[in-house]
Scaffold this active site. Sequence first.
Site, mmCIF file in Angstrom:
data_model
loop_
_atom_site.group_PDB
_atom_site.id
_atom_site.type_symbol
_atom_site.label_atom_id
_atom_site.label_comp_id
_atom_site.label_asym_id
_atom_site.label_seq_id
_atom_site.Cartn_x
_atom_site.Cartn_y
_atom_site.Cartn_z
ATOM 1 N N LYS A 20 0.989 -1.205 -0.173
ATOM 2 C CA LYS A 20 -0.020 -0.117 -0.059
ATOM 3 C C LYS A 20 0.794 1.205 0.067
ATOM 4 C CE LYS A 20 -4.161 1.354 -0.252
ATOM 5 N NZ LYS A 20 -5.116 0.860 -1.200
ATOM 6 N N SER A 54 -8.831 -0.746 -4.985
ATOM 7 C CA SER A 54 -8.817 -0.156 -3.352
ATOM 8 C C SER A 54 -10.492 0.042 -3.124
ATOM 9 C CB SER A 54 -8.162 1.144 -3.372
ATOM 10 O OG SER A 54 -7.627 1.316 -2.097
#
Length: 611
Positions: free
Chosen positions: A200, A407
């Site tokens: 991430k 996401s």
Amino acid sequence: MRQFLKYTLASLTGTILFCLLLGFLLTLGAVGLVGVIVAGLGKEGDAPTVEKDTVLVYDLATVIPDSPEAIDPSAIVFGSEAPSELTLRQAVLALEEAATDDRITALYLKGSGDLGTGLASQSEIQPAIAAFQAAGKPILAYDISWTEREYAVASLADTVYLNPFGEIEMNGLYAETMYQAEALEKLGVGVQVTRVGRYKSAVEPLIRDTMSPEEREQTQRLLGDVWQNLLTAAAAPRDLSPQQLQTIANTQGFLFGAEAETQNLADAIAYEDEVITALRELTGEGEQEAEDSDLDFRQISLAGYAATVDDPLTSRRSDNQVALVYAEGPIVDGGDGDFSQTGIIEGNALARQLRQLRQDDEVKAVVLRVNSPGGSATASEVILREMQLVREAGKPVVVSMGNVAASGGYWIASQADAILAQPTTITGSIGVFGIFLNLEELGTKVGVNWDGVKTSELADIFSSTRPKTEAELAILQRSVDAIYDSFLDRVAEGRDLTRPAVAELAQGRVWSGQAALDLGLVDELGGVNDAIATAAELAELGDDWHLQEYPEPSEWQQFLRTFLSAEAVQTQAHDPLTTQVLQFVDDAQVLRALNDPRGVYMLMPYRFVVK
């Protein structure tokens, strides 16, 4: 007071814009105004006439979004580019229809330096172009210089022309990120983050000066998947192998003039007037001199032809409805108005639209077309809840992934009955982060100080005027961990995977659509029309259904679209510097739109632009 000032200024600004708009419209004169309004509120005006032996022209720079763009009324006052006249489904339908239309004699792919579509949209358009070959109609393609993405489309042509002073770019893809940690430190801006997921990397440009090993790994994999797809698409129609193109990329990079012809990437080296001569032969116009250089052969643009084509799915006569809902842009919290704003997904507004479809007895299935890098975790959950309720009401939900569904964009897709993506769709990025800036040192440098009072120790936990304590960061990290755990649970349940399996492929990592299929994150490869067919099949509707697209444009939006389309000039290409500036502005607008009440986001780590 801040809310009072915000709404007061908004009201004042709206009043000023309305007065300017009203004054502008009054200058048109009563007769002209009535004519424009009638045209706007009517059907779309008279469709252009298609003559026999007409060439269909597809300018590859034509911007082709998923859904019609909403128009800001201030565009009339201050001037702006015309809204796109063509959506992806319209473009595909027009190409397929033209392939069997006796009035259309050929297809001309006019290169303009770049493609106006994303990677996944390009994958949907290419088979529609190939339909011309199946119908035995010639395809011609010309540009001064072909980029890789353009060439992947142009390679489908029977004759690929290249300007004598042009080249075919075949040097591979490159991705880079600007890292700002040192600059922020020098400015005195502190950055603290909470995140879950080794990959991430959305926060890394603010806290690092170089690419992390994880970021390098995932970007290399994604770039490699996209590149192999482009090589395969470009090589197959030319009877070349992807390895031959890879060799060119490794050793030459660019094929100039006759060199491209020698290596079978181009069929002829020609100037544009010579290409036009070949087109005139196809239309039967011969050597007659053209009076207008822009109309020197019988032609119709793809957008113009699309206006003559009826959509068989929307024009069907049936009470049963398959709803196609477009969700494009970053996901933000809130949204009290109608679900009609393009370029942003307001959680409450999209949820309200899904609720209305659930309560509509005529709606038998829902297709959600997702083109989103993610955003607010809270808003994503609000949307997913309504998706779940639609399914519980017995209405199948199918997700069609566009260029990106990552996401938060994957969160809202995860529990659909079926997920379809293109091989080059960017998806995954199952991870969560929070980012916190503090301006204490910057304030000290410029002589600004902050002071205040509070009623409890944690009252100022979100203050940007001091760094967070270790205890505060631990609290915020727990919030991020909880969201991430929920993300894993929803994916595991929706995709019928074990939680450890999801945890292994998550970690915030971004995947291509092809990789996501292999991992079980999507169910099959296909475009939006494939998703519509899947939804109708799951609802067991046979042919007794029609398609309805949402959000539905208001009469006012239809009027503005007609007005601007009639008045606007052709969109002009931006120079590279201007393009970079516009991308920077777009990125800044995305950041400003992020408004999750918990300060927790699920956002793709970067904007992926293939050049």
